[in-house]
Design an enzyme around this catalytic site. Structure first.
Site, PDB file in Angstrom:
ATOM      1  CB  THR A  47       3.484 -44.489  10.246  1.00  0.00           C
ATOM      2  OG1 THR A  47       4.627 -44.749  10.771  1.00  0.00           O
ATOM      3  CG2 THR A  47       2.252 -44.114  11.064  1.00  0.00           C
TER       4      THR A  47
HETATM    5  P1  AMP Z   1       6.429 -41.960  10.426  1.00  0.00           P
HETATM    6  O1  AMP Z   1       6.917 -40.646   9.710  1.00  0.00           O
HETATM    7  O2  AMP Z   1       6.362 -43.172   9.406  1.00  0.00           O
HETATM    8  O3  AMP Z   1       7.286 -42.543  11.518  1.00  0.00           O
HETATM    9  O4  AMP Z   1       5.062 -41.876  10.694  1.00  0.00           O
HETATM   10  C1  AMP Z   1       4.756 -41.010  12.121  1.00  0.00           C
HETATM   11  C2  AMP Z   1       4.107 -39.843  11.899  1.00  0.00           C
HETATM   12  O5  AMP Z   1       2.831 -39.879  11.030  1.00  0.00           O
HETATM   13  C3  AMP Z   1       3.615 -39.164  12.826  1.00  0.00           C
HETATM   14  O6  AMP Z   1       4.542 -38.567  13.726  1.00  0.00           O
HETATM   15  C4  AMP Z   1       2.697 -37.990  12.352  1.00  0.00           C
HETATM   16  O7  AMP Z   1       3.306 -37.008  12.080  1.00  0.00           O
HETATM   17  C5  AMP Z   1       2.089 -38.786  11.095  1.00  0.00           C
HETATM   18  N1  AMP Z   1       0.619 -39.161  11.415  1.00  0.00           N
HETATM   19  C6  AMP Z   1       0.374 -40.215  11.904  1.00  0.00           C
HETATM   20  N2  AMP Z   1      -1.251 -40.181  12.111  1.00  0.00           N
HETATM   21  C7  AMP Z   1      -1.517 -39.467  11.070  1.00  0.00           C
HETATM   22  C8  AMP Z   1      -2.833 -38.993  10.738  1.00  0.00           C
HETATM   23  N3  AMP Z   1      -3.887 -39.885  11.055  1.00  0.00           N
HETATM   24  N4  AMP Z   1      -2.740 -38.024   9.688  1.00  0.00           N
HETATM   25  C9  AMP Z   1      -1.470 -37.508   9.349  1.00  0.00           C
HETATM   26  N5  AMP Z   1      -0.410 -37.714   9.807  1.00  0.00           N
HETATM   27  C10 AMP Z   1      -0.224 -38.719  10.538  1.00  0.00           C
HETATM   28 ZN    ZN Z   2       4.910 -45.577  12.409  1.00  0.00          ZN
HETATM   29 ZN    ZN Z   3       8.462 -43.441  12.341  1.00  0.00          ZN
END
Ligand code: AMP
Ligand code: ZN
Ligand code: ZN
Length: 418
Positions: free
Chosen positions: A82
């Protein structure tokens, strides 16, 4: 004599006013209508795999795609995580170059950690390299508003968007859309030229229940309804025809299972290594004196895991030059996870039902790209392109000068209206 002097003065004043107006552009010929307000809205639906659009659960997105542009797929950057990918989309830089090399990483010099869910870690601007779109927009005299986006709540290079919100996952999709519409309602001079909108519901459901679950289908519906509200709001305000909307995702999603675990302890002595990350992608630092042994043990350890010395990571992945990447990187094959025994022994350990982070050539990691608005051609499908190319595309639409980047307008220029 007095009236003649008055007339001369009036004539002089009128001439001066006309001259000033011509210089400042305040007089508009009657046949030249005011330019309509034409914001660019960049939307991310986290974890929206390219083929989800064919499920019939995203009707508002499908309508935008059929009226505008849809890419067969968008290729994410490696690793397909992400934070690296969101920041690649807004900088046009590979993670190697912008420095957000993973969701979690360690600075090898200071030992400082970047953990993406720790606000205190990520808000330190020094992590964030390059110039994200909202910074370029602000610096070049336009206005940005960010309804979440990784990095958008950090004062990168000392610059913040004109309007922004601190990330808070409890904000519902509807609340996010309402905030965007409120920003668009601001008077000329305050309203934004560039807006981001971030939605994570599809990704959450994908991790917890897997990509083929009814929960992912429900999240697809929920986020599409939010998109529908946004489009309806734009139409209500009469600005839909002049607004450019670009909908992307950061990566796809694949099914994972407790039956497809690679346990590192089976191949190496864990006392000789520091594990920086595990999961889809393992990042390892061998302890001093154990480098060669760890290398030998890992390079052909498991049929469903590839490990590289940092210097040997294939060039196509554009990954390995940044100091924040650990000396050994291992990536699991689609659907597999790399774990340590000590993690699996924890009573509350969590094995996801869906995940991402895999090789960016993996079809399940393919991301979404849909665009609609006056800048785009209508009703076309374009072949897959890399997400680094989104940045030059968007800077062109915004009319701002791009910062140095890894993208290429070539593969995406054909989607722009002539
Ligand atoms: P992943 O764990 O790689 O699937 O990333 C998705 C998660 O990243 C989301 O569910 C959030 O918990 C986190 N996330 C997304 N954008 C932000 C942000 N701007 N600041 C902090 N955490 C974030
Ligand atoms: Zn993602
Ligand atoms: Zn994810």
């Amino acid at each position: 004599m007095i009236p003649a002097t008055k007339n001369r003065r009036r004539l002089l004043a009128a001439t001066l006013l006309a001259l000033l107006c011509a210089l400042a552009g305040c007089a508009r010929a009657p046949h030249q209508p005011a330019r309509p307000y034409s914001p660019l809205i960049l939307i991310s639906i986290d974890g929206y795999r390219a083929d989800y659009i064919t499920r019939g659960l995203s009707p508002n997105l499908a309508t935008l795609a059929s009226k505008g542009v849809r890419a067969e797929a968008m290729k994410p950057a490696f690793p397909t995580l992400t934070f690296p990918n969101h920041y690649t989309i807004v900088t046009g830089l590979y993670p190697d170059h912008h420095g957000i090399v993973n969701n979690r990483f360690t600075d090898p010099v200071t030992g400082a950690n970047f953990v993406y869910k720790q606000q205190a870690d990520i808000s330190d601007p020094h992590w964030w390299g390059g110039e994200p779109l909202w910074v370029g927009v602000q610096r070049q005299g336009k206005r940005a508003a960010t309804m979440f986006w990784p990095g958008s709540d950090v004062a990168i290079d000392g610059v913040r968007p004109q309007h922004w919100r601190q990330y808070d996952g409890n904000f519902t999709p509807t609340q996010r859309v309402e905030q965007v519409l409120q920003w668009l309602d601001l008077p000329n001079g305050q309203r934004p030229d560039f807006v981001t909108l971030y939605l994570e519901q599809v990704d959450h459901a994908g991790h917890e229940y897997g990509p083929d679950s009814p929960q992912v289908d429900a999240a697809l519906r929920e986020d599409d309804a939010a998109l529908g509200r946004l489009v309806a709001g734009l139409k209500q305000r009469g600005i839909f025809p002049s607004t450019n909307i670009v909908v992307v995702s950061d990566h796809g999603m694949t099914a994972t299972s407790p039956d497809r675990l690679i346990v590192l302890d089976k191949f190496i002595d864990m006392r000789n290594v520091t594990v920086i990350t595990a999961g889809v992608l393992a990042g390892l630092v061998p302890k001093s004196g154990h480098e060669a042994g760890i290398d030998r043990a890992l390079l052909a350890a498991h049929a469903h895991m590839r490990c590289w010395n940092k210097a040997d990571i294939p060039a196509r992945l554009h990954y390995g030059s940044n100091a924040r990447i650990p000396p050994i990187v291992c990536v699991a094959d689609d659907g597999w996870l790399i774990e340590t025994q000590s993690y699996l022994d924890r009573p509350k350990h969590y094995i996801s039902r869906g995940d991402h982070g895999y090789d960016n050539d993996d079809p399940n990691m393919r991301a979404l790209f849909v665009a609609e608005g006056p800048a785009f051609r209508r009703g076309i499908v374009v072949p897959e392109f890399a997400n680094v190319d989104v940045y030059p595309l968007l800077t062109r639409i915004l009319g701002i000068k791009p910062a140095p980047n890894d993208g290429d307008i070539g593969p995406v220029a054909g989607m722009l209206a002539p």
